[in-house]
Design an enzyme around this catalytic site. Structure first.
Site, PDB file in Angstrom:
ATOM      1  CB  ALA A 222      -0.922   0.004   1.206  1.00  0.00           C
TER       2      ALA A 222
ATOM      3  CD1 TRP B 223      -2.094   1.754  -5.540  1.00  0.00           C
ATOM      4  CD2 TRP B 223      -2.185   3.480  -4.122  1.00  0.00           C
ATOM      5  NE1 TRP B 223      -3.145   2.544  -5.913  1.00  0.00           N
ATOM      6  CE2 TRP B 223      -3.226   3.620  -5.058  1.00  0.00           C
ATOM      7  CE3 TRP B 223      -2.052   4.438  -3.129  1.00  0.00           C
ATOM      8  CZ2 TRP B 223      -4.132   4.680  -5.038  1.00  0.00           C
ATOM      9  CZ3 TRP B 223      -2.943   5.501  -3.107  1.00  0.00           C
ATOM     10  CH2 TRP B 223      -3.967   5.616  -4.049  1.00  0.00           C
ATOM     11  CG  HIS B 224       0.537   6.220  -1.016  1.00  0.00           C
ATOM     12  ND1 HIS B 224       0.229   5.043  -0.367  1.00  0.00           N
ATOM     13  CD2 HIS B 224      -0.454   7.094  -0.710  1.00  0.00           C
ATOM     14  CE1 HIS B 224      -0.900   5.219   0.301  1.00  0.00           C
ATOM     15  NE2 HIS B 224      -1.337   6.440   0.115  1.00  0.00           N
ATOM     16  N   GLY B 225       3.670   5.779  -4.384  1.00  0.00           N
ATOM     17  CA  GLY B 225       4.665   6.361  -5.274  1.00  0.00           C
ATOM     18  C   GLY B 225       5.882   5.466  -5.407  1.00  0.00           C
TER      19      GLY B 225
ATOM     20  CG  PHE C 204       0.109   9.497  -4.766  1.00  0.00           C
ATOM     21  CD1 PHE C 204       1.472   9.718  -4.893  1.00  0.00           C
ATOM     22  CD2 PHE C 204      -0.523   9.926  -3.624  1.00  0.00           C
ATOM     23  CE1 PHE C 204       2.181  10.352  -3.876  1.00  0.00           C
ATOM     24  CE2 PHE C 204       0.171  10.549  -2.608  1.00  0.00           C
ATOM     25  CZ  PHE C 204       1.523  10.770  -2.729  1.00  0.00           C
TER      26      PHE C 204
END
Lengths: 336, 466
Positions: free
Chosen positions: B320, B323-325, B466
């Site tokens: 997770a 997933w942000h960057g 993102f």
């Protein structure tokens, strides 16, 4: 299949249905707008009626610098010399160094956008009540070839000198904001809520309030934090006098009381940026400016070119170099 | 085109008028939503519309094939194609440069030097959000949680619905798609709720987040920052990202409400959480739910013993984070939260927690500390900077402007606390009961705050990157 059934099967389904009456929703919107209008009217009234104090001039670095210099110029004190000019004056003239040499001076240098005539407004304010005051105009060659001065910056200076709200230029949204919400912010909120600065200036000074306080404590000198990059593009190195300079110089002189002694200093440029003919050209430009301003002498003996390592930008010396430069200046002043 | 811009306000006004005109025809409504969503998305970079249509089209086809087949292997094959299409697209556009750079750096550690390929891949706006929403659609069809959508316009209207296209909430197909299948009934209560959400959302973004943004920039961009400024800067960023993202989510929900649609809540005053598990029930709820349902539970969830459960939590949150960057900082941020959640779970189940009582304020402070350390990594541009700032907090004296910084951040944090306390005390269920005059008066005040802070430059939303 009956015709009605066929129609029903191809008839488009309803997309959505509004279960609200326009009058009901309109009432909500109108009441919200009325509430907003009431808040706006209260602010407008408070600003127009003069209930609120004058602008704090802390919304951005330019306003802060100009307004602080207006305060320094207006402040009674023992200083007999005022340095006025563009940002090369603001940064290169280190007042603590001059004071160490026993020279009572103040740095009223601001920004080139103001123009030479506006520098005269600050000089005149400084001269009021100071018989025998001396004015030194410090400008970078860059300032001498710039086009028209900024009306907005001039308005800030005038309002700061008069301790009044700046005249509101333009119309539409800007005017609405200035007369209501922005007006409230610049008059009230900016006094309590620190306004952060961005980039290098933010790193060094943090907030406009701290910048103002620092300028007062150093007698008006500001520090450059950038490091000069000789490889970066710095514009043309051929300097000349813009047409507007002569009338501006004459206006500058006319603002000063009779008998005030004026000198002119042209700020140095980095050696990598200087053409071979730079010193000769700039000395000539300085002479012209001195003539129009009726300066006592042009300070041609000050360095016009300095090593790249002394600079933060083409126009600004680094703090250590500003101290060295100001040390030379102090000796020249004491020699006279 | 971003919500807090004049362009968007004009766009939305036009869409609302046209939406009223097409109310009698469902197909026209879907077409309007589709065209306006494409226009909205294309305003960033029209070239990426093709990518959106391509990946969305593959998912539409895969879901249809999955639905049409009863054979498990066939259904599985089409599901894998959909997953590969989405994850592959995300991987290429978002992570290719990161993985290649990391691999080259790792090889250099072993003395193997090679040329660093200079990849210049533009990141399509909202790719992380819409690929996850598209994935949820095929996964839900595969799991028979939803019937397949055979109308391609309706499907794309669902996938690209502009209020939530670029930064969520990440909607489940089983929740949002059925709303496109039936006529929407737009009540006064729903529109009023929408307006209320939009105003609060703008207050959170324009008044709070945009006020805190330069303060966070000052701490994270300054070489001089040290001492308490690091702590205050992290607080400022925590407030900024919350105001920014929760504000965006509220605006998205409000816009959808005025069109008769419902979107899932994404935030529920997370900084009032007394433990890290509660924080994640209140922070970015739609992403947490997505990872829970499509990763954590398939990994085994808590059904395979304690050790495996802890590992599943850590894996889920690390991914997770990623997933942000595409940066080690996000990975580390996710890892921190994963480990904290695993430790919390262990603590809850241990006999110690029953004998050692932790007062609520201590739990709240511990939660904020963990979240704060996480934000330090989230905002830093590199792990080196994050660890350097942690070190500077203890070893470097604060800058000369520390006093002003303290005042400025305190005001910002107070705004966050007041805004949250108000929304907690007066949720829509209560506000909806207010008289229209009282609500209108309050809305006028909110509008005044927004107009006062509405700038010529519209700072973008953090989560758009993102």
């Amino acid at each position: 299949m009956a015709a009605d059934d066929l129609n029903a099967s191809v008839a488009p389904q309803e997309g959505h249905r509004y279960l609200l009456k326009s009058s009901g929703f309109g009432r909500h919107l109108a009441a919200t707008a009325a509430s907003f209008a009431l808040v706006t009217a209260l602010l407008w009234g408070a600003i127009r009626s003069g209930v609120l104090p004058g602008e704090a001039h802390l919304a951005d670095p330019d306003s802060t610098i100009i307004a602080t210099k207006a305060r320094l110029a207006s402040r009674p004190g023992g200083e007999s010399i005022a340095f006025v000019g563009d940002s090369s004056c603001l940064i290169n003239i280190d007042i603590p160094t001059l004071r160490q040499q026993g020279i009572a001076a103040v740095n009223l240098g601001t920004l080139s956008y103001l123009g030479i005539d506006s520098f005269g407004l600050l000089a005149r304010r400084f001269c009021e009540g100071r018989p025998g005051a001396e004015i030194v105009l410090v400008v970078h060659p860059e300032c001498l070839r710039l086009t028209e001065p900024s009306v907005e910056h001039r308005a800030i200076l005038e309002s700061a000198l008069e301790s009044q709200g700046a005249p509101i230029s333009g119309g539409g949204w800007n005017r609405f904001q200035r007369e209501t919400f922005d007006g409230f912010r610049t008059r009230m909120l900016d006094r309590w809520i620190p306004t952060p600065l961005r980039g290098r200036m933010g790193e060094r000074y943090g907030f406009t309030q701290d910048l103002g306080a620092s300028l007062v404590s150093t007698g008006g000198t500001m520090e450059e934090t950038a490091v000069f990059d000789a490889a970066a593009p710095h514009g043309s190195a051929e300097y000349r006098l813009a047409r507007r300079i002569r009338p501006e110089c004459e206006a500058f002189r006319s603002r000063l009381p009779d008998g005030v002694r004026v000198r002119v200093i042209i700020s140095p440029v980095p050696s990598s940026h200087a053409l071979k003919s730079h010193e000769a050209t700039v000395t000539q430009l300085g002479r012209e400016v001195s003539r129009w301003i009726q300066a006592d002498e042009s300070a041609g003996a000050m360095p016009l070119v300095m090593p790249d390592s002394d600079f933060g930008t083409v126009t600004h010396l680094l703090p250590s170099a500003a101290r060295t430069y100001s040390g030379i200046l102090a000796r020249k002043i004491l020699e006279k | 085109m971003i919500f807090n811009s004049n362009t968007f306000l004009i766009f939305f006004l036009v869409v609302t008028l046209l939406y009223w005109l097409v109310r009698r025809n469902e197909r026209h409504r879907d077409a309007l939503i589709l065209v306006s969503s494409f226009y909205f998305y294309g305003s960033w970079d029209w070239r990426f519309l093709g990518l959106l249509v391509l990946t969305g089209g593959i998912d539409f086809l895969c879901a249809k094939k999955i639905s049409d087949s009863t054979e498990k292997t066939v259904r599985h094959r089409w599901l894998v194609l959909s997953i590969c299409s989405n994850i592959g697209t995300l991987g290429f556009f978002k992570y290719a440069g990161f993985f290649i750079d990391s691999a080259v750096a790792a090889l250099e550690q072993f003395g193997i030097h090679g040329p660093r390929p200079a990849l210049q891949i533009l990141l399509p706006a909202g790719i992380s959000f819409y690929t996850f929403q598209a994935l949820s659609y095929t996964l839900d069809v595969y799991r028979n949680h939803i019937t397949v959508e055979r109308n391609v316009f309706k499907y794309f209207a669902f996938l690209t619905f502009f209020p939530q296209l670029v930064a969520g909430p990440i909607e489940r197909a089983s929740f949002l798609l059925p709303q496109f299948r039936e006529p929407r009934k737009i009540s006064l209560e729903q529109v009023s709720r929408g307006v209320w959400f939009i105003l609060w959302g703008f207050v959170m973004k324009v008044v709070i987040a945009d006020y805190l943004a330069p303060l966070a920039d000052l701490a994270f961009g300054s070489q001089q920052a040290g001492g308490a400024v690091i702590l205050l800067g992290t607080l400022a960023f925590g407030g900024q990202i919350y105001g920014d993202f929760a504000g965006y989510s509220l605006i998205a929900r409000g816009l959808a409400n005025t069109m008769g649609f419902e979107l899932s809540p994404n935030f529920s005053q997370p900084y009032f959480s007394n433990n890290i598990q509660e924080f994640w029930r209140r922070w970015h709820q739609t992403l947490s739910a997505w990872f829970r349902d499509y990763l954590y539970i398939p990994l085994g969830g808590d059904r395979r013993g304690d050790a495996r459960t802890y590992l599943n939590i850590i894996i889920t949150f690390t991914l997770a984070g990623l997933w942000h960057g595409a940066n080690w900082t996000f990975l580390f941020w996710g890892l921190c939260h994963g480990v904290s959640l695993a430790v919390f779970r262990w603590w809850r189940q241990s006999p110690l927690s029953r004998s050692l009582w932790i007062p609520v304020p201590v739990g709240w402070l511990m939660t904020l500390s963990v979240v704060g350390v996480g934000w330090l990594f989230f905002r830093a541009t590199s792990l080196k900077q994050a660890f350097g700032m942690m070190d500077a907090a203890w070893t470097r004296p604060g800058p000369s402007w520390g006093h002003s910084y303290l005042i400025a951040v305190t005001i910002g944090v107070a705004m966050v606390a007041l805004s949250d306390a108000f929304q907690r005390r007066f949720p829509w269920d209560r506000v909806g009961q207010w008289s229209w005059k009282r609500r209108a008066m309050f809305q006028g005040l909110l509008l005044a705050f927004i107009v006062a802070r509405w700038g010529k430059e519209a700072p973008s939303f953090i989560y758009f990157q993102f």
